[in-house]
Design an enzyme around this catalytic site. Sequence first.
Site, PDB file in Angstrom:
ATOM      1  N   GLY A   1     -11.410  -8.623 -19.523  1.00 48.30           N
ATOM      2  CA  GLY A   1     -12.272  -8.185 -20.339  1.00 48.30           C
ATOM      3  C   GLY A   1     -11.594  -7.335 -21.649  1.00 48.30           C
ATOM      4  O   GLY A   1     -10.128  -7.127 -21.420  1.00 48.30           O
TER       5      GLY A   1
ATOM      6  N   HIS B   1      -3.511 -18.681 -14.047  1.00 43.37           N
ATOM      7  CA  HIS B   1      -4.520 -17.887 -14.968  1.00 43.37           C
ATOM      8  C   HIS B   1      -5.228 -19.011 -15.369  1.00 43.37           C
ATOM      9  O   HIS B   1      -4.985 -19.444 -16.591  1.00 43.37           O
ATOM     10  CB  HIS B   1      -3.527 -17.162 -15.783  1.00 43.37           C
ATOM     11  CG  HIS B   1      -4.333 -15.920 -16.580  1.00 43.37           C
ATOM     12  ND1 HIS B   1      -3.910 -14.635 -16.592  1.00 43.37           N
ATOM     13  CD2 HIS B   1      -5.486 -16.022 -17.329  1.00 43.37           C
ATOM     14  CE1 HIS B   1      -4.842 -14.041 -17.386  1.00 43.37           C
ATOM     15  NE2 HIS B   1      -5.875 -14.932 -17.746  1.00 43.37           N
TER      16      HIS B   1
ATOM     17  N   GLU C   1      -2.239  -7.972 -23.569  1.00 40.77           N
ATOM     18  CA  GLU C   1      -2.592  -9.072 -24.392  1.00 40.77           C
ATOM     19  C   GLU C   1      -3.153  -8.560 -25.745  1.00 40.77           C
ATOM     20  O   GLU C   1      -2.415  -8.791 -26.739  1.00 40.77           O
ATOM     21  CB  GLU C   1      -3.615  -9.637 -24.050  1.00 40.77           C
ATOM     22  CG  GLU C   1      -4.335 -10.837 -24.465  1.00 40.77           C
ATOM     23  CD  GLU C   1      -5.481 -11.466 -23.835  1.00 40.77           C
ATOM     24  OE1 GLU C   1      -5.966 -12.792 -24.358  1.00 40.77           O
ATOM     25  OE2 GLU C   1      -6.254 -10.952 -23.134  1.00 40.77           O
TER      26      GLU C   1
ATOM     27  N   HIS D   1      -5.077  -8.076 -16.266  1.00 39.83           N
ATOM     28  CA  HIS D   1      -5.022  -8.361 -17.649  1.00 39.83           C
ATOM     29  C   HIS D   1      -4.410  -7.213 -18.376  1.00 39.83           C
ATOM     30  O   HIS D   1      -4.993  -5.981 -18.443  1.00 39.83           O
ATOM     31  CB  HIS D   1      -6.171  -8.813 -18.120  1.00 39.83           C
ATOM     32  CG  HIS D   1      -6.886 -10.001 -17.989  1.00 39.83           C
ATOM     33  ND1 HIS D   1      -7.218 -10.524 -16.659  1.00 39.83           N
ATOM     34  CD2 HIS D   1      -7.065 -11.150 -18.892  1.00 39.83           C
ATOM     35  CE1 HIS D   1      -7.725 -11.774 -16.707  1.00 39.83           C
ATOM     36  NE2 HIS D   1      -7.659 -12.285 -17.817  1.00 39.83           N
TER      37      HIS D   1
ATOM     38  N   ASP E   1     -15.191 -19.656 -15.746  1.00 42.71           N
ATOM     39  CA  ASP E   1     -16.486 -19.902 -16.932  1.00 42.71           C
ATOM     40  C   ASP E   1     -15.750 -20.224 -18.140  1.00 42.71           C
ATOM     41  O   ASP E   1     -16.483 -20.457 -19.246  1.00 42.71           O
ATOM     42  CB  ASP E   1     -17.254 -18.706 -17.036  1.00 42.71           C
ATOM     43  CG  ASP E   1     -16.268 -17.323 -17.157  1.00 42.71           C
ATOM     44  OD1 ASP E   1     -15.080 -17.466 -17.090  1.00 42.71           O
ATOM     45  OD2 ASP E   1     -16.975 -16.169 -17.335  1.00 42.71           O
TER      46      ASP E   1
ATOM     47  N   ASP F   1      -5.670 -20.333 -19.311  1.00 38.88           N
ATOM     48  CA  ASP F   1      -6.283 -19.121 -19.596  1.00 38.88           C
ATOM     49  C   ASP F   1      -7.794 -19.833 -19.400  1.00 38.88           C
ATOM     50  O   ASP F   1      -8.651 -19.526 -18.807  1.00 38.88           O
ATOM     51  CB  ASP F   1      -6.175 -18.516 -21.018  1.00 38.88           C
ATOM     52  CG  ASP F   1      -7.012 -17.060 -21.247  1.00 38.88           C
ATOM     53  OD1 ASP F   1      -7.363 -16.730 -19.930  1.00 38.88           O
ATOM     54  OD2 ASP F   1      -6.660 -16.689 -21.990  1.00 38.88           O
TER      55      ASP F   1
END
Length: 377
Positions: free
Chosen positions: A184, A22, A214, A211, A26, A303
Amino acid sequence: MTTLRTPPTEDQILRAPKVLLHDHLDGGLRPATIVELAREQGYDRLPEEDPGRLGHWFREAADSGSLERYLETFAHTCAVMQTREALVRVASECVRDLAADGVVYAEIRYAPEQHLTAGLTLEQVVEAVNDGFREGERLAAGEGRRIRVGALLTAMRHAARSLEIAELANRYRDRGVVGFDIAGAEAGFPPTRHLPAFEFLKRENNHFTIHAGEAFGLPSIWEALQLCGADRLGHGVRIMDDIETGEDGTVRLGRLAAYVRDKRVPLEMCPTSNLQTGAASSYAEHPIGLLRRLHFRVTVNTDNRLMSGTSMSREFGHLVRTFGWTLDDLQWLTVNAMKSAFIPFDERLSMINDVIKPGYAGLRSEWLFGADPVARS
């Protein structure tokens, strides 16, 4: 396997073979690269032009405790990743940075739809990143570091292109892309909005992670697993909402938590990032400690290395200092991750038996046959 209860040194952690599942492309740029690309492309909105101060700004902005604020920092990194040349460079540097940190296998995710403002097509974005990954692997090999990298194509939860990105991931399957992801803000954008993409991937026998768990709780995890059919959970820290610990230390798993453990669902945990977004209050309170003791299939990840100022070695270091983990624990976590990778079984097995286990065995032998351990501390 020889068992050692002595925590590893920083040098041993750095040299230990690591697996990363993971990590966002960017979210891992070098600050100096951002500055150089911004100048080349005429992007004048950076908050700082000095690489050192810019790196500090990213970390401070990400330390807000808000996932939404954390995600805002990506506007600057994505802004300089809009040309083929920039994407190749960023992808190549990503691989070389990971290899220098001892990572031997990584799955790096990115959203192709975030890199189209300068006229690239989705296919051109994928091919540029793939070329950068291959270049990075070659350069790392030339420096004596073996690493393999696969791409995960990400769709954005708030957008409406998930089926298109899933189809793109399927077209580039076996050509550098190993799976699919959605990312997102979770709140207000449940994974079920993207059911057509997941149904398509399941029909094609393709791999995907989501995802979930979280910033949002158990419903997000349940939907990702039971309605969408995710192979892995990105983060998944909120599974703790379904685990009760009594005053006497007894632990009771709820039905969902028991299902996650029984089915060996991999949890892509990112401790430092989770602290930044408020999903955990400290390393000591992070769910990974209890989940490891309960033998959930937990994995350790970065991450966003830029925003979190982290690396796999730093993540391992925090956990070693917090929980007293040893090389045995780090190997267990690394094997967990390799078992959960989206490449064929025989290739995963080869990485475990030919790279990971021998690497940890070599580090253990240093304690037994090398220099005096006291001199190493």
